[in-house]
Design a protein around this motif. Sequence first.
Motif, PDB file in Angstrom:
ATOM      1  N   SER A  35       0.846  -1.189   0.000  1.00 52.09           N
ATOM      2  CA  SER A  35       0.000   0.000   0.000  1.00 52.09           C
ATOM      3  C   SER A  35       0.885   1.244   0.000  1.00 52.09           C
ATOM      4  O   SER A  35       2.109   1.163   0.051  1.00 52.09           O
ATOM      5  CB  SER A  35      -0.902  -0.006   1.236  1.00 52.09           C
ATOM      6  OG  SER A  35      -0.129   0.171   2.406  1.00 52.09           O
ATOM      7  N   LYS A  36       0.243   2.410  -0.031  1.00 54.65           N
ATOM      8  CA  LYS A  36       1.009   3.664  -0.007  1.00 54.65           C
ATOM      9  C   LYS A  36       1.788   3.820   1.289  1.00 54.65           C
ATOM     10  O   LYS A  36       2.809   4.498   1.331  1.00 54.65           O
ATOM     11  CB  LYS A  36       0.061   4.851  -0.185  1.00 54.65           C
ATOM     12  CG  LYS A  36      -0.549   4.928  -1.554  1.00 54.65           C
ATOM     13  CD  LYS A  36      -1.465   6.126  -1.674  1.00 54.65           C
ATOM     14  CE  LYS A  36      -2.104   6.157  -3.060  1.00 54.65           C
ATOM     15  NZ  LYS A  36      -3.027   7.296  -3.197  1.00 54.65           N
ATOM     16  N   ASP A  37       1.288   3.184   2.355  1.00 61.95           N
ATOM     17  CA  ASP A  37       1.956   3.246   3.656  1.00 61.95           C
ATOM     18  C   ASP A  37       3.103   2.251   3.779  1.00 61.95           C
ATOM     19  O   ASP A  37       3.808   2.243   4.771  1.00 61.95           O
ATOM     20  CB  ASP A  37       0.953   2.965   4.776  1.00 61.95           C
ATOM     21  CG  ASP A  37      -0.201   3.957   4.772  1.00 61.95           C
ATOM     22  OD1 ASP A  37       0.009   5.096   4.311  1.00 61.95           O
ATOM     23  OD2 ASP A  37      -1.303   3.587   5.225  1.00 61.95           O
ATOM     24  N   GLY A  38       3.245   1.386   2.776  1.00 60.50           N
ATOM     25  CA  GLY A  38       4.297   0.390   2.799  1.00 60.50           C
ATOM     26  C   GLY A  38       3.874  -0.920   3.427  1.00 60.50           C
ATOM     27  O   GLY A  38       4.689  -1.807   3.637  1.00 60.50           O
ATOM     28  N   LYS A  39       2.574  -1.043   3.737  1.00 59.25           N
ATOM     29  CA  LYS A  39       2.068  -2.277   4.328  1.00 59.25           C
ATOM     30  C   LYS A  39       1.651  -3.234   3.219  1.00 59.25           C
ATOM     31  O   LYS A  39       1.170  -2.809   2.177  1.00 59.25           O
ATOM     32  CB  LYS A  39       0.877  -1.976   5.231  1.00 59.25           C
ATOM     33  CG  LYS A  39       1.236  -1.099   6.415  1.00 59.25           C
ATOM     34  CD  LYS A  39       0.020  -0.805   7.254  1.00 59.25           C
ATOM     35  CE  LYS A  39       0.386   0.113   8.416  1.00 59.25           C
ATOM     36  NZ  LYS A  39      -0.795   0.474   9.200  1.00 59.25           N
TER      37      LYS A  39
END
Length: 92
Positions: A35-39
């Motif tokens: 995801s954009k959050d790196g998750k």
Amino acid sequence: MPKMFSLAFASLFTLGLMFSQTASAASACEAKALSKDGKPLSGAAKASSIKKCEEDSKSAMSCADKAIDKNGKPLYGAAKDSFIKKCEGGAK
């Protein structure tokens, strides 16, 4: 008889090589499914991300394979980069 064994071995080697390339492409795409959050993504979002990544990698490989000049020799350097950029732009 030895020719048959060598042919069988070569066939198995080729199949193994093809499988390893597709498996490594799939695992690389799975690693990029973030995801954009790196998750890590999950569910439908992950499946969609992996599918898009695999299609993009197939497109890039086919453009690199097509990068030949009018005499049938492979392109190199800036000519190859320009051809691939144009090819990928036309594919999208």
